[in-house]
Design a protein around this motif. Sequence first.
Motif, PDB file in Angstrom:
ATOM      1  N   ARG A 253      -5.658  10.663  -8.380  1.00  0.00           N
ATOM      2  CA  ARG A 253      -5.723  11.425  -7.129  1.00  0.00           C
ATOM      3  C   ARG A 253      -6.711  10.807  -6.147  1.00  0.00           C
ATOM      4  O   ARG A 253      -6.447  10.724  -4.946  1.00  0.00           O
ATOM      5  CB  ARG A 253      -6.114  12.865  -7.435  1.00  0.00           C
ATOM      6  CG  ARG A 253      -5.037  13.659  -8.157  1.00  0.00           C
ATOM      7  CD  ARG A 253      -5.578  15.012  -8.584  1.00  0.00           C
ATOM      8  NE  ARG A 253      -4.557  15.812  -9.268  1.00  0.00           N
ATOM      9  CZ  ARG A 253      -4.813  16.954  -9.879  1.00  0.00           C
ATOM     10  NH1 ARG A 253      -6.077  17.432  -9.911  1.00  0.00           N
ATOM     11  NH2 ARG A 253      -3.845  17.623 -10.471  1.00  0.00           N
TER      12      ARG A 253
ATOM     13  N   ARG B  87      -5.161   7.680  -4.643  1.00  0.00           N
ATOM     14  CA  ARG B  87      -4.117   8.014  -3.673  1.00  0.00           C
ATOM     15  C   ARG B  87      -4.724   8.485  -2.353  1.00  0.00           C
ATOM     16  O   ARG B  87      -4.233   8.152  -1.272  1.00  0.00           O
ATOM     17  CB  ARG B  87      -3.207   9.101  -4.247  1.00  0.00           C
ATOM     18  CG  ARG B  87      -1.906   9.296  -3.486  1.00  0.00           C
ATOM     19  CD  ARG B  87      -0.935  10.142  -4.292  1.00  0.00           C
ATOM     20  NE  ARG B  87       0.389  10.113  -3.713  1.00  0.00           N
ATOM     21  CZ  ARG B  87       0.892  11.056  -2.918  1.00  0.00           C
ATOM     22  NH1 ARG B  87       0.152  12.112  -2.603  1.00  0.00           N
ATOM     23  NH2 ARG B  87       2.113  10.953  -2.435  1.00  0.00           N
TER      24      ARG B  87
ATOM     25  N   LEU C  94      -5.976   5.408  -0.549  1.00  0.00           N
ATOM     26  CA  LEU C  94      -4.863   4.627   0.004  1.00  0.00           C
ATOM     27  C   LEU C  94      -4.319   5.272   1.274  1.00  0.00           C
ATOM     28  O   LEU C  94      -3.906   4.571   2.208  1.00  0.00           O
ATOM     29  CB  LEU C  94      -3.752   4.488  -1.038  1.00  0.00           C
ATOM     30  CG  LEU C  94      -4.053   3.587  -2.240  1.00  0.00           C
ATOM     31  CD1 LEU C  94      -2.881   3.593  -3.207  1.00  0.00           C
ATOM     32  CD2 LEU C  94      -4.351   2.167  -1.784  1.00  0.00           C
ATOM     33  N   TRP C  95      -4.306   6.580   1.331  1.00  0.00           N
ATOM     34  CA  TRP C  95      -3.811   7.257   2.539  1.00  0.00           C
ATOM     35  C   TRP C  95      -4.682   6.925   3.757  1.00  0.00           C
ATOM     36  O   TRP C  95      -4.170   6.702   4.850  1.00  0.00           O
ATOM     37  CB  TRP C  95      -3.769   8.757   2.304  1.00  0.00           C
ATOM     38  CG  TRP C  95      -3.346   9.539   3.514  1.00  0.00           C
ATOM     39  CD1 TRP C  95      -4.131  10.229   4.362  1.00  0.00           C
ATOM     40  CD2 TRP C  95      -2.011   9.661   4.011  1.00  0.00           C
ATOM     41  NE1 TRP C  95      -3.394  10.799   5.370  1.00  0.00           N
ATOM     42  CE2 TRP C  95      -2.075  10.461   5.176  1.00  0.00           C
ATOM     43  CE3 TRP C  95      -0.773   9.178   3.591  1.00  0.00           C
ATOM     44  CZ2 TRP C  95      -0.954  10.784   5.920  1.00  0.00           C
ATOM     45  CZ3 TRP C  95       0.353   9.514   4.331  1.00  0.00           C
ATOM     46  CH2 TRP C  95       0.249  10.303   5.480  1.00  0.00           C
TER      47      TRP C  95
ATOM     48  N   TRP D 131       1.038   4.142  -2.860  1.00  0.00           N
ATOM     49  CA  TRP D 131       0.781   5.553  -2.553  1.00  0.00           C
ATOM     50  C   TRP D 131       1.903   6.445  -3.072  1.00  0.00           C
ATOM     51  O   TRP D 131       1.660   7.523  -3.612  1.00  0.00           O
ATOM     52  CB  TRP D 131       0.619   5.706  -1.037  1.00  0.00           C
ATOM     53  CG  TRP D 131       0.276   7.096  -0.615  1.00  0.00           C
ATOM     54  CD1 TRP D 131      -0.943   7.679  -0.612  1.00  0.00           C
ATOM     55  CD2 TRP D 131       1.194   8.088  -0.131  1.00  0.00           C
ATOM     56  NE1 TRP D 131      -0.867   8.974  -0.165  1.00  0.00           N
ATOM     57  CE2 TRP D 131       0.429   9.253   0.148  1.00  0.00           C
ATOM     58  CE3 TRP D 131       2.566   8.110   0.094  1.00  0.00           C
ATOM     59  CZ2 TRP D 131       1.011  10.409   0.643  1.00  0.00           C
ATOM     60  CZ3 TRP D 131       3.148   9.260   0.577  1.00  0.00           C
ATOM     61  CH2 TRP D 131       2.369  10.396   0.853  1.00  0.00           C
ATOM     62  N   ARG D 132       3.153   5.985  -2.915  1.00  0.00           N
ATOM     63  CA  ARG D 132       4.290   6.763  -3.433  1.00  0.00           C
ATOM     64  C   ARG D 132       4.282   6.782  -4.959  1.00  0.00           C
ATOM     65  O   ARG D 132       4.635   7.791  -5.584  1.00  0.00           O
ATOM     66  CB  ARG D 132       5.600   6.179  -2.927  1.00  0.00           C
ATOM     67  CG  ARG D 132       5.776   6.227  -1.410  1.00  0.00           C
ATOM     68  CD  ARG D 132       7.188   5.832  -1.018  1.00  0.00           C
ATOM     69  NE  ARG D 132       7.323   5.701   0.423  1.00  0.00           N
ATOM     70  CZ  ARG D 132       7.219   4.557   1.081  1.00  0.00           C
ATOM     71  NH1 ARG D 132       7.013   3.415   0.400  1.00  0.00           N
ATOM     72  NH2 ARG D 132       7.337   4.510   2.388  1.00  0.00           N
TER      73      ARG D 132
ATOM     74  N   ASP E  41       2.246   9.490  -6.656  1.00  0.00           N
ATOM     75  CA  ASP E  41       2.614  10.883  -6.440  1.00  0.00           C
ATOM     76  C   ASP E  41       2.805  11.570  -7.791  1.00  0.00           C
ATOM     77  O   ASP E  41       3.452  11.032  -8.696  1.00  0.00           O
ATOM     78  CB  ASP E  41       3.895  10.950  -5.611  1.00  0.00           C
ATOM     79  CG  ASP E  41       4.170  12.368  -5.115  1.00  0.00           C
ATOM     80  OD1 ASP E  41       3.360  13.273  -5.418  1.00  0.00           O
ATOM     81  OD2 ASP E  41       5.177  12.564  -4.412  1.00  0.00           O
TER      82      ASP E  41
ATOM     83  N   VAL F 205       0.833  -1.198   0.000  1.00  0.00           N
ATOM     84  CA  VAL F 205       0.000   0.000   0.000  1.00  0.00           C
ATOM     85  C   VAL F 205       0.871   1.252   0.000  1.00  0.00           C
ATOM     86  O   VAL F 205       0.603   2.215  -0.727  1.00  0.00           O
ATOM     87  CB  VAL F 205      -0.951  -0.013   1.208  1.00  0.00           C
ATOM     88  CG1 VAL F 205      -1.862   1.204   1.183  1.00  0.00           C
ATOM     89  CG2 VAL F 205      -1.773  -1.276   1.214  1.00  0.00           C
ATOM     90  N   ALA F 206       1.925   1.250   0.832  1.00  0.00           N
ATOM     91  CA  ALA F 206       2.800   2.418   0.889  1.00  0.00           C
ATOM     92  C   ALA F 206       3.496   2.657  -0.447  1.00  0.00           C
ATOM     93  O   ALA F 206       3.629   3.804  -0.903  1.00  0.00           O
ATOM     94  CB  ALA F 206       3.822   2.241   2.015  1.00  0.00           C
TER      95      ALA F 206
ATOM     96  N   LEU G 104      -3.910   3.245   4.927  1.00  0.00           N
ATOM     97  CA  LEU G 104      -2.620   2.915   5.540  1.00  0.00           C
ATOM     98  C   LEU G 104      -2.765   2.784   7.045  1.00  0.00           C
ATOM     99  O   LEU G 104      -3.452   3.574   7.696  1.00  0.00           O
ATOM    100  CB  LEU G 104      -1.583   3.990   5.206  1.00  0.00           C
ATOM    101  CG  LEU G 104      -0.945   3.928   3.816  1.00  0.00           C
ATOM    102  CD1 LEU G 104      -0.125   5.178   3.567  1.00  0.00           C
ATOM    103  CD2 LEU G 104      -0.076   2.686   3.690  1.00  0.00           C
TER     104      LEU G 104
END
Length: 723
Positions: free
Chosen positions: A688, A691, A694-695, A633-634, A637, A629-630, A698
Amino acid sequence: MTAVPVLLDRQRDAQWRMVADTVAIGLPAILVASALGWRLFGLAGLLALALAGLCVLAIVSVRRARRLDRDWLIGALDARLPRFEDSSALLFRDRSGLSGLVGLQRARLESRVDEARAVDLRPAWSRRPIAVSWAASVVLTAIILLWPAPGTTARPTTGDPAAPGTAGPPAITGVRLRITPPAYTGLPVREQTALDASVPEGSRVEWLVDFAPQPTTASVDVPDSRATPLVRDGTRWTGARLIDRPTLYRLAAEALPRQRLHRLDAVADAVPVVQLIEPDRQLLLVTPGQARWSPVFEVSDDYGVLESATLKITVTKGDGENITFEQRSTSLSGTGEARQRRFSPTLDLAREGMAPGSDLIVQLIVSDNRSPERHVVEGPSVILRWPTNLGLADGLDGMAAPVLPVYFASQRQIIIDAEALIAERPRLDPARFVSRSDGIGNDQARLRNRYGQFMGGENEAGGSGGGIALPTNDAPPTPALPTNDAPALSRFERPEAHPDHEGHQEGDAAPAVFGEAEDVLHEFGHAHDEGDAATLFDPGTRSTLSQALDAMWSSERALRQGKPEDALPFANIALELLKQAQQATRIFLRRTGSDLPPIDLSRRLTGDRDDIVAEEETPPVRTPADTVVADAWRALDERPSPGRAPPLALGALDRWVRENRGRLSDPLALGAAIDTVRNEPGCLDCRRRLRALLWSALERPPVVVRRREAPGTRGQRYLDALR
């Protein structure tokens, strides 16, 4: 020539102007209504609404014109023609009945009638309302005529729709959802053009889809489930599915571009809610003369509850270990609408077998109209208690007032009661005065015994300083409640039982009267006067408390003798001493075992600080699942750091969502966002949204306290200088 016909012409002109003004304002509304009727019902609707609007407009116009009557005309003439000398009303009266000055004035006005021909009495046009009405009419009529008809709007989700009859891949030209809720909900069948919907659990959703050109096959695809095929009926494709849980779906057809996922939320049927309306509490005491009891319950549900319910009745008899229970159930009928019913049973206490010491417990059991499985809910239990100390004369009609538990009065309250009794002395007979004084003495005795237990019980049968308690014959024996509280000055305090101690047995007999040896402390606690268990106070505080008890003895003696004036000085002294005892600075506690680690004396004064603090907690390490997941998310970007942005692995992210569905707040939204980014990688808004989701998905790392960073060179010199 007479004056009246000329003036009536001016009035008629004004009335016609009023009619024209009303028509100019109201006609645009009739046009809008006619356009709406034609759009909804065709030519018949247009004619019906137009005729109805014209009738209403005619009635309003006539009423407005009638306001310009003869009185209005007389007032207008007097205001516009000064030469009429406010006598215009004479022109409308019979000439034969006028004589003298009145007739002379009438003749003068007739000679001036020609001046009224040049005066315009018509009201001005309502220019602003007319302009606003016509402008709004034009806008609304255009919207009504240009608005697309229901069911004909194309809803393609990707690409441009192809026109009917053209070659190329099929496209969705129109779609509707027909939602049929379960029968028990009582909701009507509804249709909508939006592909996302929230429906009651168990609803039947039917898709009505139009394609151009027509595909060979079409279906409603559901991830992780079997697809629902669409059947062609002419130019329309239809298919239905029962929705019993939230799900995602997409419309699919042969050669049709891949569509976005849409969402159907299944709203579960809520369980009924049972509320107690009367009484306002769940424990109720029998009142004097009460023969019936009628509790009121209110049941609410989103779709309705059954009209019948079950009342479970339990009657307890006896006390201690000899309690018996009798249970039965009865059927009730509710009142009110299905979504909010009230149930109010009427219980006969004698028929239910109530007796002193009994409890009547009722509980309402209701069920909703859900099908096939109903929700059955048990409401709150309500208890009607018949205390054992509630005396009876003859059945329920002769019940005496219940005796509530006796609580201790504070020393300050005793002083207040004594001062109030002294102030009322002139209005009381001697016997009543002595009886009330003796009652305050009883309160003083209870408070003295309460504080006496902290002295090891030595003040309970005679005091420590010679205070004497006089026996009385008119005060009934009142049992005191056990307590081991610390000294306090609250008005009412609920005492607590003395804790058990190993090697001792509790007392067997209840206290009879104050002053006897078998008191509350011996029944519920233990009187010790040895070692560290004898008292919680240092010697100075113990002496202060002993003096307070002596003052209480003297106050009680004077109160029992009917002399509250003599008791007040001792009561005030006791209050001051109790305040001093409460401010004790040293309290000895009972010895208990210590769990502190032993002290290493060999390290004293050595400066060795090794192993005296806990090791720094290691930073949390993310599991491989959270790493996926992290990384995603990156990767999403918009301005990734050079060399740090991992590739976007949507497949692994989709598997992570399915595996962690239980701990995610909205897994359907996250799954739909992943699918949209996979199908439309160039959609910036879609990335967007994914993302952001996903934030929120987390896992938050635990908060840790970090060690202070080492000081720099200047900071270290400063610390060395401090040492």
